[in-house]
Design a protein around this motif. Structure first.
Motif, PDB file in Angstrom:
ATOM      1  N   ARG A  33       0.792  -1.220   0.000  1.00 51.45           N
ATOM      2  CA  ARG A  33       0.000   0.000   0.000  1.00 51.45           C
ATOM      3  C   ARG A  33       0.834   1.285   0.000  1.00 51.45           C
ATOM      4  N   CYS A  34       1.043   1.809  -1.198  1.00 54.81           N
ATOM      5  CA  CYS A  34       1.621   3.146  -1.312  1.00 54.81           C
ATOM      6  C   CYS A  34       1.323   3.719  -2.697  1.00 54.81           C
ATOM      7  N   GLY A  35       0.948   4.969  -2.720  1.00 60.24           N
ATOM      8  CA  GLY A  35       0.716   5.686  -3.964  1.00 60.24           C
ATOM      9  C   GLY A  35       0.997   7.155  -3.736  1.00 60.24           C
ATOM     10  N   TYR A  36       0.728   7.971  -4.734  1.00 58.25           N
ATOM     11  CA  TYR A  36       0.894   9.410  -4.526  1.00 58.25           C
ATOM     12  C   TYR A  36       0.101  10.208  -5.545  1.00 58.25           C
ATOM     13  N   VAL A  37      -0.184  11.434  -5.178  1.00 57.95           N
ATOM     14  CA  VAL A  37      -0.869  12.377  -6.065  1.00 57.95           C
ATOM     15  C   VAL A  37       0.088  13.525  -6.312  1.00 57.95           C
TER      16      VAL A  37
END
Lengths: 397, 397
Positions: free
Chosen positions: A255-259
């Motif tokens: 679980r990791c993402g970015y905007v």
């Protein structure tokens, strides 16, 4: 009766993937011996890259020591990760400042939450077929009327089908926000530089915002295809971009993402406020794992996995094509979007494939009305399973 | 101008903790040599328990192997963790089914997101002072008017001050939702069984919902004080409970919490839908770490840390009391809620304490109008720092 959000009752059936899981579980209950091959949900299967594991373990060890312990981190993410991400954009000529990057626990959350920044009466456009999260979260927020079949009143649907080469046309009516996804989930299509430029210009002329989902950018093979909308001139004022480590680095369970929200955007300050108010940062060991994705070993290991999945995609696409099936996508993204035999209704085909071949795919209708008659096969599987699944699928076609 | 959510512009200044961080950073820039002691944000400082570290490392190792790799987990959390949590409730006589537990990345997210399930016109009550997330997230959602000083039009504020023994009275007007927090942040007060029963009965009679924040339950020392609202008869129909591993097990940088939504609640199915649509589960290694909190070693290690912090709380409370300061809380929760000298405005006292004692606390006014004249000191600090901070605070009082 308590005062409940009335919009939830407009939502159709279950969210697509739980519904697939439900049907699969029901089938397995009736047929306990069946050996299911899953090419449905688009979940990675290869182990987490060793560089990521090592970085995460080291971070956990730090947390167990008085000197290394870290409590609350910055809500927006640690500097070390935001800087590594910014450097990645720079490699492709997109200038992104680390302060424009907001690290999160994944793109599903980000693409689901970002709509909160728009007015309740914002007019929303989505492509059709589309990742259901974009639609359902706007339904929950009250930006639509009731569902009329699989389409919601008040949403603008932009058909993307074989007939228009999977390239959505610009909206004919006033639209405030459009969700674009390239490489596309579910169609596997990619947007060219010229196509993206048309959208950016349209947004600038119409005071509209582009929510650009680039969760699959790492799978692009064609060097001419942009990986980021910020490679396009003018995008900084009108676009926001979502990215994820899920498929790129096998993080679906990590679980990791970015905007990326550029400072020129009116949404930069708002997203910062939202992030600080409703979110408390990503797990420190996870952020160290994400940082390791950009190390030399991490890059090599991630790319090896991507190559593996893209070879799966090639196998699926070419095998299906060899059988006379129209199979789209799979060249710059991990999904093959096949036309069902005789454009059979896609949930029918799903059930038939499940029962007769014990293969789970994703029915196109789950992605919208224009997905009817299509079926998504994911390249995220072990090679052996892909080969066995294709053997079995042959029998059903 | 794009179509933005107009409610964000109603928000007052920064969210409390970023504002504290900003003032502290500004002071440090002017006084680079100053040695700040932080007793403000309520962040834990002791290392992560070894049982947690071991479990997380083992899980990361699993993720690096073909057999042990896990991709998407259940959005609601893995069965192993939900079952361990349910067993914990059972120890105190609260029957909670694992399917009623929704694991998340922390209580800030959960308490911030849960309001999405209520109607746009739901009438919301909060205690005053209050954890700002409850208020700000309802402002963002448009359930309030403009701010009038620190209070928002349309919200119902329930004063909880020394004058009423920090026990909020039942609302006099129609209210749909009330946020209650026990042990309380920021006042350190706890709700008795009888008080909770009164609230549950009121909710049942008024079709209202209680959002019960039990993030600090592990700090309760008095055996008569309920740890869960579900120890109270009738609560399953009207209450939802938020819990966190942040303070209990030092997870502020690891990120894990959960919401309990009983099946009798109309919000069970809705929260499940929201969780599946906007959230993608908690990191697998984090869930294994959380599971280890309930192992014999994990319990022992967590309790040793809690004892340490509660000894800090005792030191703060008794030292201040010895100086003639009225110091509340700190007996069943990790916060001491002191009255400022002469009820000095709390941001004044904050600045004075920062400049003259180089100690950072939290100004009561940041929690609401009724927090004015109070100041929160957190027990989450190293003993040595608590002792030094108290020496310095003496000079300022």
């Amino acid at each position: 009766m308590p005062c409940v959000n009335p919009n939830y009752s407009k939502l159709q059936a279950g969210y697509l993937f739980p519904e697939i899981a439900r049907r699969t579980a029901a089938f397995l209950k009736e047929n306990p011996g069946a050996e299911i091959i899953r090419m449905g949900i688009g979940d990675v299967v290869l182990p987490l890259p060793q560089a990521v594991c090592e970085a995460m373990k080291k971070a956990v060890e730090e947390m167990g020591t008085p000197e290394g312990f870290r409590g609350y981190g910055p809500e927006q993410g640690y500097g070390f990760l935001r800087e590594a991400i910014a450097a990645e954009f720079a490699l492709r000529g997109a200038e992104i400042d680390p302060s424009e990057i907001f690290v999160s626990d994944g793109s599903k959350c980000d693409t689901g939450n970002f709509q909160e920044l728009f007015g309740a009466d914002a007019k929303i456009a989505v492509t059709d077929p589309v990742y259901p999260v974009y639609v359902d979260t706007n339904v929950m927020a009250g930006r639509t009327g009731e569902a009329n079949g699989v389409a919601y009143e008040g949403l603008v649907y932009l058909p993307t089908t074989a007939e228009n080469g999977f390239a959505p046309e610009l909206p004919k009516e006033r639209v405030d926000v459009v969700y674009l996804c390239s490489p596309n989930n579910p169609t596997g299509a990619v947007m060219t530089r010229a196509q993206l430029k048309t959208w950016v210009d349209w947004a600038a002329e119409n005071d509209a915002t582009i929510l650009f989902d680039a969760a699959y950018e790492a799978f692009i093979r064609d060097p001419e295809i942009p990986h980021s909308i910020f490679e396009i001139e003018g995008a900084r004022k009108v676009a926001v971009e979502f990215r994820s480590f899920s498929k790129h680095a096998g993080f679906t369970g990590v679980r990791c993402g970015y905007v990326v929200v550029p400072k020129e955007s009116p949404f930069h300050a708002m997203w910062n406020r939202r992030h600080c108010t409703k979110f408390n940062g990503v797990s420190y060991p996870v952020q160290r794992g994400a940082e390791a994705v950009f190390s030399p070993e991490g890059r090599r290991q991630c790319m090896a996995n991507i190559d593996y999945y893209m070879e799966n995609a090639r196998l699926v696409r070419e095998t299906l094509s060899g059988l006379g099936v129209k199979a789209h996508g799979g060249e710059n993204g991990p999904y093959v979007w096949m036309e069902t035999p005789g454009r059979e209704p896609s949930w029918n085909f799903f059930d038939r494939l499940l029962r007769e071949a014990n293969v789970v795919g994703t029915p196109g209708a789950g992605f919208g009305a224009c997905g009817e008659g299509y079926f998504r096969l994911s390249a995220f599987a072990l090679r052996e399973n892909v080969e066995r699944a294709l053997e079995r699928v042959k029998r059903v076609l």
